[in-house]
Design an enzyme around this catalytic site. Structure first.
Site, PDB file in Angstrom:
ATOM      1  N   GLY A 142      50.417  85.173  61.873  1.00  0.00           N
ATOM      2  CA  GLY A 142      50.170  86.490  62.443  1.00  0.00           C
ATOM      3  C   GLY A 142      50.773  87.601  61.613  1.00  0.00           C
ATOM      4  N   GLU A 375      43.126  88.546  52.932  1.00  0.00           N
ATOM      5  CA  GLU A 375      44.202  88.273  51.974  1.00  0.00           C
ATOM      6  C   GLU A 375      44.087  89.146  50.730  1.00  0.00           C
ATOM      7  OE1 GLU A 375      45.189  84.128  51.538  1.00  0.00           O
ATOM      8  OE2 GLU A 375      44.339  83.679  53.502  1.00  0.00           O
TER       9      GLU A 375
END
Length: 396
Positions: A142, A375
């Site tokens: 998270g 990402e």
């Protein structure tokens, strides 16, 4: 005897001879993961994608644990201790099946398990890593929030001390594995800076509603994490890191797997295009015999195998302890961007059939739209490289 007579034959599947760089153990890892994916994913993934579900995810996780694919580059605690190149080869084969399956493995091993392995206490490692390596416990990570994706330093999730306990409040968004996870590694603001917390998902105040209506990564579990006064003991905090270098270090490890994985999606699409071009006839002969089609195939092959060679180079640097985060950005920026272009070009060769789930091309293309963003977006990796090249920080 001429020198040319001693040359090995040209291999269309490996035109640069990259397999010569792999040893027997590397090839065995690749074959194991490829065979698993062929048996357990490829026959079903089009239906999973169409329905927007990943049924049997816990069983799949246990099977992936059994072949050593979870946290496979980590040492000890039931992990395989494989090389970075071997982990990369596994990511390539998993994403050649589907990006969602590779995401399951990346989040489990390179984010959740890596965070505990790299920054956790010995008690945390013993408590969580063996079960996660076996696939008995699924993990999630998270970091991203609804209003803070590329700027994790502005996160609003916070942890406050209450006596010897910690109390967490906040939201995390776009969390792979969230709804099926037994443990979440959650990053939060504290009075001492950003800290990571190991959060069992059965604690009061934690929930993970699944995100629906997505047109990418449909064969994957994606969730929101909701933390409402989640009370944790003092030893839930990861003791080995304070600040953004913790989560960013995990992301760099996971991005490395993406460098390889994106080439798996590209390879699957390219192979579909080649097979189709050799059998689809127009104007009395296969379309693979036309110059424009051959030009597309040649350009795709060049970018595909350049990308694999780049991934292999980065893997060898990681194994030597010399891989820098900027180099990972280099690989993710190039390989995901080129993989999407390979999918799009493959779609043109397949014509109308390119949009059908009978072929993997459109599924890979839509999945890669998520891989391009998560990402680190294209723009973020461009700025990372821009700063490295010029010494000037464009983030400020």
């Amino acid at each position: 005897m001429s020198a040319s007579s001693k040359l090995p034959p040209f291999d269309p599947a490996d035109p640069l001879g990259i397999d010569d760089l792999l040893d027997a153990e590397d090839l065995a890892v690749r074959d194991t993961v490829r065979n698993w994916a062929a048996d357990r994913v490829l026959p079903y993934v089009a239906d999973w994608y169409e329905k927007g579900e990943l049924p049997g995810i816990r069983e799949l996780a246990r099977e992936l644990g059994a072949i050593g694919a979870l946290g496979m580059s980590l040492e000890g605690y039931g992990c395989a201790g494989a090389s970075a190149v071997q982990y990369g080869l596994a990511c390539l084969e998993l994403e050649a099946a589907d990006s969602g399956i590779r995401s399951l493995v990346s989040v489990q091993g390179s984010l959740a398990m890596y965070a505990v392995h790299r920054f956790g206490s010995e008690e945390q490692k013993l408590a969580w890593l063996p079960g996660m390596a076996a696939g008995e416990t699924i993990g999630c990570f998270g970091l991203t929030e609804p209003d803070h994706g590329s700027d994790p330093g502005a996160m609003r999730t916070h942890a406050k001390r209450d006596g010897t306990d910690w109390v967490l409040n906040g939201r995390k968004m776009w969390i792979t594995n969230g709804s099926v996870a037994g443990v979440a590694v959650v990053w939060a603001q504290t009075d001492d800076g950003i800290r990571g917390f190991v959060v069992p998902t059965d604690v009061p105040g934690f929930s993970a509603p699944e995100i629906k209506h997505k047109w990418s990564l449909r064969a994957s579990v994606t969730s929101e994490l909701v933390l409402d006064d989640v009370r944790l003991p003092e030893d839930a905090v990861l003791p080995g890191v304070v600040g953004l270098k913790g989560p960013l270090g995990c992301l760099s490890h996971a991005r490395y797997g993406i460098v390889w994985g994106a080439m798996g999606a590209a390879r699957s699409s390219f192979e579909s295009a080649v097979a189709y071009a050799k059998t689809r006839e127009q104007f009395g002969r296969p379309i693979g015999g036309f110059q424009l089609t051959q030009a597309k195939l040649a350009d795709m092959a060049v970018e595909l195998h350049k990308g694999i060679l780049l991934a292999h180079h980065l893997g060898r640097r990681m194994d030597a302890g010399r891989l820098r985060p900027e180099q990972v950005s280099f690989g993710k920026l190039n390989n995901v961007r080129e993989a999407i272009e390979i999918c799009r070009t493959s779609r043109t060769i397949l014509g109308a059939n390119g949009i059908s789930l009978e072929y993997p091309v459109m599924r890979h293309a839509t999945n890669l739209e998520s891989v391009l963003t998560y990402e680190g977006t294209v723009e973020m990796h461009q700025l990372v490289l821009g700063k490295a090249l010029t010494g000037l920080d464009a983030f400020r």
